[in-house]
Design an enzyme around this catalytic site. Structure first.
Site, PDB file in Angstrom:
ATOM      1  N   CYS A 281       0.859  -0.904  -0.014  1.00 27.31           N
ATOM      2  CA  CYS A 281       0.355   0.149  -0.081  1.00 27.31           C
ATOM      3  C   CYS A 281       0.287   1.700  -0.213  1.00 27.31           C
ATOM      4  O   CYS A 281       0.249   2.623  -0.344  1.00 27.31           O
ATOM      5  CB  CYS A 281      -0.929  -0.392   1.094  1.00 27.31           C
ATOM      6  SG  CYS A 281      -0.289   0.477   2.776  1.00 27.31           S
ATOM      7  N   GLU A 383      -5.548   1.114  -8.093  1.00 28.13           N
ATOM      8  CA  GLU A 383      -4.348   0.916  -8.202  1.00 28.13           C
ATOM      9  C   GLU A 383      -4.047  -0.147  -8.511  1.00 28.13           C
ATOM     10  O   GLU A 383      -4.921  -1.200  -8.519  1.00 28.13           O
ATOM     11  CB  GLU A 383      -4.672   0.971  -6.902  1.00 28.13           C
ATOM     12  CG  GLU A 383      -4.137  -0.005  -5.624  1.00 28.13           C
ATOM     13  CD  GLU A 383      -4.065  -0.467  -3.698  1.00 28.13           C
ATOM     14  OE1 GLU A 383      -5.478  -1.174  -3.954  1.00 28.13           O
ATOM     15  OE2 GLU A 383      -3.529   0.141  -3.472  1.00 28.13           O
TER      16      GLU A 383
HETATM   17  P1  NAD Z   1      -9.414  -6.919  -0.036  1.00 22.40           P
HETATM   18  O1  NAD Z   1      -9.813  -5.323   0.332  1.00 22.40           O
HETATM   19  O2  NAD Z   1      -9.561  -7.694  -0.948  1.00 22.40           O
HETATM   20  O3  NAD Z   1      -9.068  -7.704   1.327  1.00 22.40           O
HETATM   21  C1  NAD Z   1      -8.970  -7.740   2.926  1.00 22.40           C
HETATM   22  C2  NAD Z   1      -9.872  -8.141   3.585  1.00 22.40           C
HETATM   23  O4  NAD Z   1     -11.075  -8.388   3.795  1.00 22.40           O
HETATM   24  C3  NAD Z   1      -9.372  -9.761   3.772  1.00 22.40           C
HETATM   25  O5  NAD Z   1      -9.833 -10.390   5.449  1.00 22.40           O
HETATM   26  C4  NAD Z   1     -10.753 -10.032   2.672  1.00 22.40           C
HETATM   27  O6  NAD Z   1     -10.722 -11.287   3.273  1.00 22.40           O
HETATM   28  C5  NAD Z   1     -11.522  -8.833   3.425  1.00 22.40           C
HETATM   29  N1  NAD Z   1     -12.798  -9.326   2.853  1.00 22.40           N
HETATM   30  C6  NAD Z   1     -12.497  -9.476   1.043  1.00 22.40           C
HETATM   31  N2  NAD Z   1     -13.274  -9.245   0.342  1.00 22.40           N
HETATM   32  C7  NAD Z   1     -15.005  -8.998   1.221  1.00 22.40           C
HETATM   33  C8  NAD Z   1     -16.523  -8.513   1.316  1.00 22.40           C
HETATM   34  N3  NAD Z   1     -16.229  -8.915  -0.138  1.00 22.40           N
HETATM   35  N4  NAD Z   1     -16.496  -8.134   1.897  1.00 22.40           N
HETATM   36  C9  NAD Z   1     -16.375  -8.388   3.791  1.00 22.40           C
HETATM   37  N5  NAD Z   1     -14.819  -8.617   3.815  1.00 22.40           N
HETATM   38  C10 NAD Z   1     -14.369  -9.407   2.627  1.00 22.40           C
HETATM   39  O7  NAD Z   1      -7.552  -6.831   0.048  1.00 22.40           O
HETATM   40  P2  NAD Z   1      -6.108  -7.528  -0.171  1.00 22.40           P
HETATM   41  O8  NAD Z   1      -6.163  -7.853  -1.682  1.00 22.40           O
HETATM   42  O9  NAD Z   1      -6.465  -8.388   0.624  1.00 22.40           O
HETATM   43  O10 NAD Z   1      -5.185  -6.779   0.061  1.00 22.40           O
HETATM   44  C11 NAD Z   1      -4.355  -5.561  -0.885  1.00 22.40           C
HETATM   45  C12 NAD Z   1      -5.368  -4.063  -0.558  1.00 22.40           C
HETATM   46  O11 NAD Z   1      -5.122  -3.669   0.620  1.00 22.40           O
HETATM   47  C13 NAD Z   1      -4.553  -3.078  -1.185  1.00 22.40           C
HETATM   48  O12 NAD Z   1      -6.053  -2.049  -1.917  1.00 22.40           O
HETATM   49  C14 NAD Z   1      -3.280  -1.991  -0.434  1.00 22.40           C
HETATM   50  O13 NAD Z   1      -3.643  -0.502  -1.015  1.00 22.40           O
HETATM   51  C15 NAD Z   1      -4.688  -2.633   0.561  1.00 22.40           C
HETATM   52  N6  NAD Z   1      -3.540  -2.085   1.635  1.00 22.40           N
HETATM   53  C16 NAD Z   1      -3.803  -0.857   2.889  1.00 22.40           C
HETATM   54  C17 NAD Z   1      -3.216  -0.611   3.344  1.00 22.40           C
HETATM   55  C18 NAD Z   1      -3.106   0.209   4.201  1.00 22.40           C
HETATM   56  O14 NAD Z   1      -2.205   0.373   5.800  1.00 22.40           O
HETATM   57  N7  NAD Z   1      -3.701   1.552   3.264  1.00 22.40           N
HETATM   58  C19 NAD Z   1      -1.566  -1.940   4.088  1.00 22.40           C
HETATM   59  C20 NAD Z   1      -2.434  -3.004   3.298  1.00 22.40           C
HETATM   60  C21 NAD Z   1      -2.639  -2.480   2.452  1.00 22.40           C
END
Ligand code: NAD
Length: 498
Positions: A281, A383
């Site tokens: 991120c 992104e």
């Molecule tokens: P994601 O949003 O797909 O998943 C994150 C979490 O949400 C997981 O535990 C997943 O099981 C859950 N999830 C997924 N779909 C869902 C839904 N429809 N309803 C409820 N829960 C759901 O993210 P990812 O692909 O695992 O991670 C990458 C993303 O995280 C990127 O956008 C990155 O920028 C972001 N990120 C942000 C930070 C920050 O501090 N801002 C840090 C690390 C990663």
């Protein structure tokens, strides 16, 4: 095929729903494990265990709680290499990068060994006649964390360490892509002396997340992931009366001023743009050179460096970065590169055809570089979360500043310059949460707080640092009068301390 578990009430707990998610080795493209996906009933078991355990944990004095973290820090250090191997095998990143993931989490564990100092309240002696007033920080009760795939050690520890040090029980719902390291963290917590039920892992997908957001006994929810889900979790948790801090996606710019040390700027862009295959991120995904000549010099430096990047499996010690996490992620990134080409951006280095001998089914994407990207293009707005750097050329500092200012996301940003005036002006005016001056990935250390602005963050307190102590505690303020026998009759107007 290995079936993973939940970790509930001090032990591994097999999934009961019959629903599973495949866990891949991204380097080979093979499914190696399955993780269970919890239902409301399994979450219920974890909540019951947390409810039973939390009051005794909260009533331990804070230095005793802190000692568990001193032991945990030692155990994380001792187990770092083995955990890094486990992490890389499910995530795809290099072993060195996985060690960094664990190290950043370990630093938050070290930070909370000082929690007793941060949990001290405030006291006013003589706030009125015979009246003293004091505030204390008490735990929320049960907290939950929902975490993304890209930092399966660091981000769970960002949340769990301060939550637990403050006297809460904590339930983690990790990413279903790389769920093994969170289970290992649960085992190490136990080895460090944490009572059962205080740190638990409930594996799952949307069902588990919805159950967490709606559960009446969970008082606080911390989320990190993509922006649409961050917004959804924030709204759902808040609608159920919980406090929530939800961190989302990013599009981090680096401004390169004409006076910047171009070798240093190119080094920074290579590491911050392509490290971990861009799945951070805080990755830099947009380079903004100021002036045509600066842009030309930058492309000249970057092109050969990107062409020479060594992409490989985590078992290859020479690899600069590994595959992306899933086939779906690989296809999405390749699709966005195609979009960039059709939008008219100039693809200076094309990593689309990359394949690694012996790992033909791995989810690899070679490093890509786009020049002449413009703000109306999809590859600028989205992104990409892959090894793709976009160069947006500008003529002036103000034009360059305007780009991150107007972008939807506000996680990180950086400026490369030798001009202190420009750096100071930039740091003051930019509407982004984490700013680097000649630093490409300005991730604050554990004793400062981490968090973005705009669509990168929903809620008002950040991860770790003193913000985390505030997030995981609620303030209670006591007003007391001694001696209590003073009689001044019934008072019908609001009490005022004269
Ligand atoms: P994601 O949003 O797909 O998943 C994150 C979490 O949400 C997981 O535990 C997943 O099981 C859950 N999830 C997924 N779909 C869902 C839904 N429809 N309803 C409820 N829960 C759901 O993210 P990812 O692909 O695992 O991670 C990458 C993303 O995280 C990127 O956008 C990155 O920028 C972001 N990120 C942000 C930070 C920050 O501090 N801002 C840090 C690390 C990663």
């Amino acid at each position: 095929m290995l079936d993973l578990t939940h970790y509930i009430n001090g032990g591994h707990h097999e999934g009961e729903t019959g629903r599973f998610a495949d866990v891949y080795n991204p380097a080979t493209g093979e499914v190696e494990k399955r993780t269970p996906l919890a239902s409301q009933q399994e979450l219920e078991k974890a909540v019951s265990a947390a409810k039973a355990a939390q009051p005794a944990w909260a009533s331990q004095n804070p230095q005793k709680r802190a000692r568990v973290f001193m032991k945990l820090a030692v155990l994380l250090e001792e187990n770092k290499t083995a955990m890094a191997e486990l992490l890389s095998r499910e995530h795809g990143k290099t072993i060195e990068d996985s060690k960094g993931d664990i190290q950043r989490g370990l630093e938050v564990v070290e930070f909370v060994t000082g929690a007793p100092h941060l949990l001290k309240g405030e006291y006013t002696e003589g706030a009125g006649p015979g009246i003293d007033m004091y505030s204390m920080r008490q735990p929320v009760g049960i907290g939950a964390g929902i975490t993304p795939f890209n930092f399966p050690a660091m981000i769970p520890l960002w949340m769990a360490a301060p939550a637990i040090a403050c006297g809460n029980a904590f339930i983690l719902k990790p990413s279903e892509r790389d769920p093994s390291v969170p289970l290992r963290i649960a085992e190490l917590f136990e080895e460090a002396g944490l009572p059962k039920g205080i740190f638990q892992v409930v594996q799952g997908d949307k069902d588990a997340v919805d159950a967490i957001c709606a559960h009446p006994d969970i008082g606080a929810v911390s989320f990190v992931g993509s922006t649409p889900i961050a917004r959804y979790v924030y709204q759902t948790a808040a609608a159920h009366g919980k406090r929530a801090q939800c961190f989302g996606g990013a599009k981090n710019h680096m401004i390169i001023m004409p006076d910047a040390d171009m070798d240093q700027a190119a080094d920074a862009l290579i590491g911050a743009g392509y490290g971990s295959a861009g799945e951070r991120c805080m990755a830099i995904s947009v380079a903004v050179p100021v002036g045509r000549e600066t842009g030309d010099r930058l492309i000249e430096k970057l092109k050969p460096r990107i062409e020479e990047l060594h992409v490989g499996p985590y078992t290859d010690e020479k690899a600069d970065f590994g595959p992306v996490v899933t086939k779906a992620a690989q296809e999405r990134i390749l699709g966005l590169i195609d979009t960039g080409v059709s939008e008219g951006a100039k693809l200076v280095v094309d990593g689309r055809g990359f394949s690694h001998q012996g790992y033909e089914n791995g989810f690899f994407v070679g490093g890509c570089l786009f020049d002449d990207v413009t703000p109306d293009m999809e590859i600028y707005k989205a992104e990409i979360f892959g090894p793709v750097l976009s160069v947006v050329r500008t003529n002036t500092y103000e034009e360059a500043l305007d780009l991150p200012m107007k972008h939807e996301y506000g996680n990180g940003v950086s400026i490369y310059t030798r001009d202190g005036d420009a750096a100071r002006d930039f740091s003051n005016r930019i509407n982004i949460g984490m700013v680097g001056v000649n630093v490409p990935i300005p991730v604050p250390l554990a004793y400062h707080s981490f968090g973005g602005w705009k669509a990168s963050s929903f809620g008002d307190l950040n991860q770790h640092g003193t913000d985390s102590i505030r997030f995981w505690t609620q303030t209670k303020t006591v007003t007391s009068r001694w001696p209590s026998g003073v009689k001044d009759g019934a008072e019908f107007s609001i009490p005022v301390m004269e």
